[in-house]
Design a protein around this motif. Structure first.
Motif, PDB file in Angstrom:
ATOM      1  N   GLN A  28     115.484 -39.267  71.839  1.00  0.00           N
ATOM      2  CA  GLN A  28     114.801 -38.327  72.717  1.00  0.00           C
ATOM      3  C   GLN A  28     113.329 -38.721  72.833  1.00  0.00           C
ATOM      4  O   GLN A  28     112.917 -39.775  72.356  1.00  0.00           O
ATOM      5  CB  GLN A  28     114.945 -36.900  72.171  1.00  0.00           C
ATOM      6  CG  GLN A  28     116.374 -36.395  72.096  1.00  0.00           C
ATOM      7  CD  GLN A  28     117.038 -36.293  73.464  1.00  0.00           C
ATOM      8  OE1 GLN A  28     116.400 -35.861  74.432  1.00  0.00           O
ATOM      9  NE2 GLN A  28     118.297 -36.691  73.563  1.00  0.00           N
ATOM     10  N   THR A  29     112.557 -37.870  73.487  1.00  0.00           N
ATOM     11  CA  THR A  29     111.146 -38.171  73.702  1.00  0.00           C
ATOM     12  C   THR A  29     110.424 -38.443  72.389  1.00  0.00           C
ATOM     13  O   THR A  29     109.603 -39.365  72.294  1.00  0.00           O
ATOM     14  CB  THR A  29     110.469 -37.000  74.436  1.00  0.00           C
ATOM     15  OG1 THR A  29     111.190 -36.705  75.631  1.00  0.00           O
ATOM     16  CG2 THR A  29     109.037 -37.338  74.777  1.00  0.00           C
TER      17      THR A  29
ATOM     18  N   GLN B 122     113.861 -35.243  78.848  1.00  0.00           N
ATOM     19  CA  GLN B 122     112.718 -34.386  79.120  1.00  0.00           C
ATOM     20  C   GLN B 122     111.468 -34.996  78.497  1.00  0.00           C
ATOM     21  O   GLN B 122     111.320 -35.035  77.279  1.00  0.00           O
ATOM     22  CB  GLN B 122     112.959 -32.979  78.536  1.00  0.00           C
ATOM     23  CG  GLN B 122     111.879 -31.993  78.862  1.00  0.00           C
ATOM     24  CD  GLN B 122     111.834 -31.632  80.341  1.00  0.00           C
ATOM     25  OE1 GLN B 122     112.872 -31.482  80.973  1.00  0.00           O
ATOM     26  NE2 GLN B 122     110.639 -31.502  80.885  1.00  0.00           N
TER      27      GLN B 122
ATOM     28  N   ASP C 298     107.299 -35.494  77.778  1.00  0.00           N
ATOM     29  CA  ASP C 298     106.133 -34.642  77.564  1.00  0.00           C
ATOM     30  C   ASP C 298     104.875 -35.493  77.568  1.00  0.00           C
ATOM     31  O   ASP C 298     104.924 -36.733  77.576  1.00  0.00           O
ATOM     32  CB  ASP C 298     106.258 -33.843  76.263  1.00  0.00           C
ATOM     33  CG  ASP C 298     106.420 -34.738  75.036  1.00  0.00           C
ATOM     34  OD1 ASP C 298     106.061 -35.930  75.107  1.00  0.00           O
ATOM     35  OD2 ASP C 298     106.905 -34.249  74.003  1.00  0.00           O
TER      36      ASP C 298
ATOM     37  N   GLU D 141     106.559 -39.043  87.284  1.00  0.00           N
ATOM     38  CA  GLU D 141     107.532 -38.275  86.501  1.00  0.00           C
ATOM     39  C   GLU D 141     107.198 -36.785  86.470  1.00  0.00           C
ATOM     40  O   GLU D 141     107.916 -36.001  85.849  1.00  0.00           O
ATOM     41  CB  GLU D 141     107.580 -38.802  85.054  1.00  0.00           C
ATOM     42  CG  GLU D 141     108.033 -40.238  84.922  1.00  0.00           C
ATOM     43  CD  GLU D 141     109.450 -40.469  85.428  1.00  0.00           C
ATOM     44  OE1 GLU D 141     110.278 -39.515  85.334  1.00  0.00           O
ATOM     45  OE2 GLU D 141     109.740 -41.573  85.917  1.00  0.00           O
TER      46      GLU D 141
ATOM     47  N   VAL E 224     104.869 -35.146  84.981  1.00  0.00           N
ATOM     48  CA  VAL E 224     104.499 -34.638  83.666  1.00  0.00           C
ATOM     49  C   VAL E 224     103.038 -34.218  83.734  1.00  0.00           C
ATOM     50  O   VAL E 224     102.163 -35.033  84.066  1.00  0.00           O
ATOM     51  CB  VAL E 224     104.704 -35.704  82.567  1.00  0.00           C
ATOM     52  CG1 VAL E 224     104.237 -35.162  81.213  1.00  0.00           C
ATOM     53  CG2 VAL E 224     106.169 -36.117  82.507  1.00  0.00           C
TER      54      VAL E 224
END
Length: 828
Positions: free
Chosen positions: A654-655, A687, A689, A719, A721
């Protein structure tokens, strides 16, 4: 029972002729004569030649069992006592000695009883046993029992009953059963339903299912059956055991044999509400209202079954026994879950408007309505509570403080504290003083809504706090809003009011006061010393109150120690957790994170090995932390092994994983690999950040790599963000260090506007007022946003205000920015 009826019919006219005013009760003596003295009653008994006739007449006015009344009448009117004045004087002396607490003198006098020339009988002990049953004094009853056995005195029914009552009232239940089983049946000693009801009542009081089952078995063996008192005691026991199916069985069996009256319906309503059965409680409440206002002779309990109304309380045989143990374990009988009440059914109930004719009836109705309203609180059924409250008023029943309490609590839980406060005002207008639980409930509602001033003010209204829960909720709100000073004040009030703290209180205290430094600050020698002092004070208070650490308290303590960088304390309490609990992966993750923050890579590796050796399975958080550890040690191979472990355990990257890997490759100054990882993260569809992008820009800014900064910013825009205050700092610093001042200001303005884009469109006017305002209070109003955890919003407003002060016009259309267009054209 038949003898009573026939004797009553035969002799009642003559008794009524002598005493036309009859008999009555008062609250002090339980029952007394309206006319006539004890001497006259004894004369009357002698006149008729048989005391039973007077018993029958008196009994018709007294709501007690026949056996109980005989014992009371015998004890208080002197019937059945020996004529020997010496023995009677000794009984009086023993009772007086017991009353004065002179147990030794009472025992000495007891040993002297019967030394005269007269034959000693069981009735010589009745007066003493009656006092012991009233007191109660089970120990002296045991002494009398031993004395009677030693002197060979035959037990009679009066003494036997009084002994059982005294033992049961004194919680000597096992001894009472032994006494019941120690004697065989004789002409003067025989089993009575009153004795077994006394045993059953004591079993219910002590919540002893075993003794209750034993008592029912004995009753069945002696074929005594059950009466209304028996059902009452079984009902108490079922409620204490929280056995709803048993209550339903008692309800159904009672309905087959008896006519419900106000008292019995009141008891059943209370039982159903305490066990959360709103449906049946409302059904019983309808019957109660119908009985009061309609005077119905029959009340339907089932669609096919009506209750019969016997004229006498004849004991019911044991066929169709409750089978208490079976009922206790039977999960299929009765209602096992809360059934939502049918509001339409309530609306169609015909409740005749009017007023009860007596105060006791009004009280029963008020209490029953109040119980049902309060039972609406756990399921949050505010519609039913409001409707019942309205119906009380329609029936002419003034709602009690308890009814208001139930309504306010259910409104707070379902609608919010504002509705509760409105009802509280209505209550105070009627000069009704709210219960402490009412103020506590409103305080809890305010705490949950983070209205700390209101919560504390209502909590101050609680005169005698019975629970720490309202204070715990206020401490939770203080923790949420990061207000340790108020938390100290709240805990001080708890200590002043002697409210016993529980483990939840200490869990919050560790969270509130375990660390000294505010966010964005690192621990130092002074703050660590203060934190250690606070932790010791909390633990000392725990020891004084006999409270042991819980999993949550250890977890909060570890977080506090980690935030202060107190590594030795961190490892110490990790060992405490390992010795006292099953720590689990989350506890180890807290320790690992703190060690990595302190750059203690080798310690983190050792703790990770301990986690694996104890058989705990690392999760994705554990692996991401250890990848961060690899960035300290510079081991890319170990990081690859951790990623393989994550995938094997079912945790795709993940991120956080990409952020840790980027940090690792940047430690090796490999910007190409960092860009590759960034592109891979963007293509994974996860997702994203701002932290991932900030990790690259941090190093790029430090190295002066404007090209990397602009590439990352372009990917960030694409993106979608949103930047944060850290992003603004890295980008602005990079341009300024390279001498691109105009670009720095333009980039700062664009990023700040993007940060504000999360707010509503109608707030732009408010923002512009803050940006262009010239009064001295503007900065203070912006700083207030920090209190609401809106740091990025406050930083964005300060940035734009600074840009405006530097003469740069603010444009909310960032697409027209030359900097944004250049980034988009440069990295297609």
């Amino acid at each position: 029972m038949c003898a009573r009826v026939s004797l009553y019919k035969l002799f009642a006219p003559s008794i009524r002729k002598l005493y036309p005013t009859g008999f009555g009760r008062n609250k002090d003596t339980k029952f007394s004569l309206r006319k006539g003295t004890q001497k006259e009653w004894r004369s009357l008994t002698t006149l008729h030649g048989e005391a039973l006739l007077i018993f029958c007449e008196l009994w018709s006015y007294i709501d007690v069992s026949f056996e109980s009344f005989i014992e009371y009448f015998t004890c208080h009117f002197g019937l059945g006592y020996p004529a020997n004045p010496v023995t009677r004087s000794l009984q009086n002396q023993i009772v007086n000695a017991l009353h004065l607490g002179e147990r030794g003198r009472a025992s000495t006098l007891l040993s002297h009883i019967g030394h005269d020339k007269h034959v000693l009988k069981a009735n010589h002990f009745v007066q003493i046993l009656a006092y012991c049953a009233m007191k109660p004094d089970p120990l002296f009853v045991m002494e009398i029992w031993r004395t009677m056995e030693k002197k060979g005195i035959d037990m009679n029914n009066k003494c036997h009953t009084l002994m059982i009552e005294a033992l049961c009232k004194g919680d000597y239940l096992e001894e009472a059963f032994n006494l019941m089983n120690s004697f065989g049946e004789t002409a003067d000693l025989y089993p009575t339903l009153h004795k077994y009801n006394t045993l059953l009542s004591a079993s219910a009081k002590m919540s002893s299912v075993t003794h209750a089952s034993k008592c029912l078995d004995l009753m069945e063996h002696n074929m005594l059956g059950k009466n209304e008192i028996t059902y009452t005691q079984l009902l108490k026991l079922a409620v204490l055991q929280k056995n709803l199916s048993a209550v339903h069985r008692i309800w159904s069996e009672y309905a087959r044999y008896y006519s419900f009256n106000l008292i019995s319906l009141r008891k059943f309503i209370r039982s159903f509400t305490r066990l959360g059965d709103l449906t049946t409680a409302c059904e019983a409440l309808r019957h109660l209202v119908d009985l009061v206002f309609h005077k119905g002779s029959t009340i339907k309990i089932r669609t096919k079954e009506k209750m019969v109304i016997p004229t006498l309380d004849v004991p019911i045989p044991f066929y169709g026994n409750l089978e208490w143990d079976k009922c206790k374990n039977d999960k299929k009988i009765g209602y096992q879950e809360i059934v939502n009440f049918d509001l339409n059914e309530v609306k169609t109930v015909e409740m005749v408007l009017g007023h009860p004719k007596s105060i006791p009836v009004t009280k029963i109705l008020r209490l029953s309505f109040t119980d049902v309203i309060r039972a609406c609180v756990p399921p949050k059924n505010h519609e039913l509570a409001e409707q019942l409250f309205s119906q009380m008023q329609s029936l002419g029943i003034k709602p009690s403080r308890g009814a208001y309490d139930g309504l306010i609590r259910v409104l707070i839980r379902e609608k919010g504290f504002h509705d509760g406060i409105e009802v509280l005002k209505l209550m105070q207008q009627k000069n009704l003083k709210p219960h402490d639980s009412t103020f506590a409930a409103i305080s809890i509602g305010c705490s949950e809504s983070l209205e700390l001033d209101l919560a504390e003010s209502f909590l101050d209204e609680v005169a005698r706090p019975k629970s720490a829960y309202p204070y715990i909720k206020l401490l939770e709100a203080c923790d949420t809003l990061d207000q340790p000073e108020r938390g100290v004040h709240v805990f001080g009030k708890m200590k002043h009011l002697k409210v016993a703290p529980d483990i939840k209180t200490y869990e919050l205290l560790f969270s509130l006061f375990g660390n000294v430094n505010a966010p964005y600050e690192y621990g130092n020698i002074l703050s660590q010393a203060e934190a250690a002092k606070r932790i010791k004070a909390i633990e000392d208070d725990m020891a004084r109150n006999g409270v042991q650490h819980s999993y949550v308290s250890i977890r909060n303590l570890l977080r506090a120690l980690g935030s202060e960088g107190m590594i030795s304390g961190l490892l110490h309490y990790l060992r405490v957790a390992e010795n006292q609990f099953t720590p689990g992966t989350p506890i180890y993750n807290i320790v690992l994170h703190s060690l990595i923050e302190a750059k203690e890579a080798q310690m983190a590796i050792n703790v990770f090995k301990t986690l694996m050796s104890h058989g705990y399975r690392p999760n994705d958080v554990t692996c991401n932390i250890m990848i961060d550890c690899c960035s300290i040690t510079g081991s890319f191979i170990s990081a690859q092994g951790l990623i393989a472990m994550m995938i094997r355990y079912g945790y795709p990257p993940q991120t956080q994983t990409y952020t840790a890997l980027v940090k690792l490759v940047l430690a090796l100054e490999d910007f190409d690999e960092a860009s590759t990882l960034l592109n891979q993260a963007c293509s994974e569809g996860i997702q994203l950040d701002a932290l991932l992008f900030n990790t690259i820009m941090n190093v790029a800014s430090w190295k002066g790599r404007i090209d990397i900064i602009e590439y990352v910013m372009d990917r960030m825009h694409k993106e979608r963000v949103l930047p944060d205050s850290t992003t603004c700092g890295h980008v602005f610093t990079a341009y300024v260090n390279q001498g691109f001042y105009n670009t720095a200001m333009e980039a700062l303005q664009v990023m700040s506007i993007h940060m504000l884009s999360v707010e509503e469109e109608d707030k732009k006017t408010v923002f512009e007022d803050l940006i262009y305002a010239e009064d001295s209070e503007t900065e203070l109003r912006v700083l207030e946003l920090f209190k609401d955890s809106k740091e990025d919003l406050a930083v964005a407003l300060f940035n734009l205000r600074w840009c405006a002060m530097m003469g740069n016009p603010i444009s909310w259309s960032t697409d027209q920015s030359h900097w944004v267009k250049r980034l988009a054209n440069g990295f297609r």
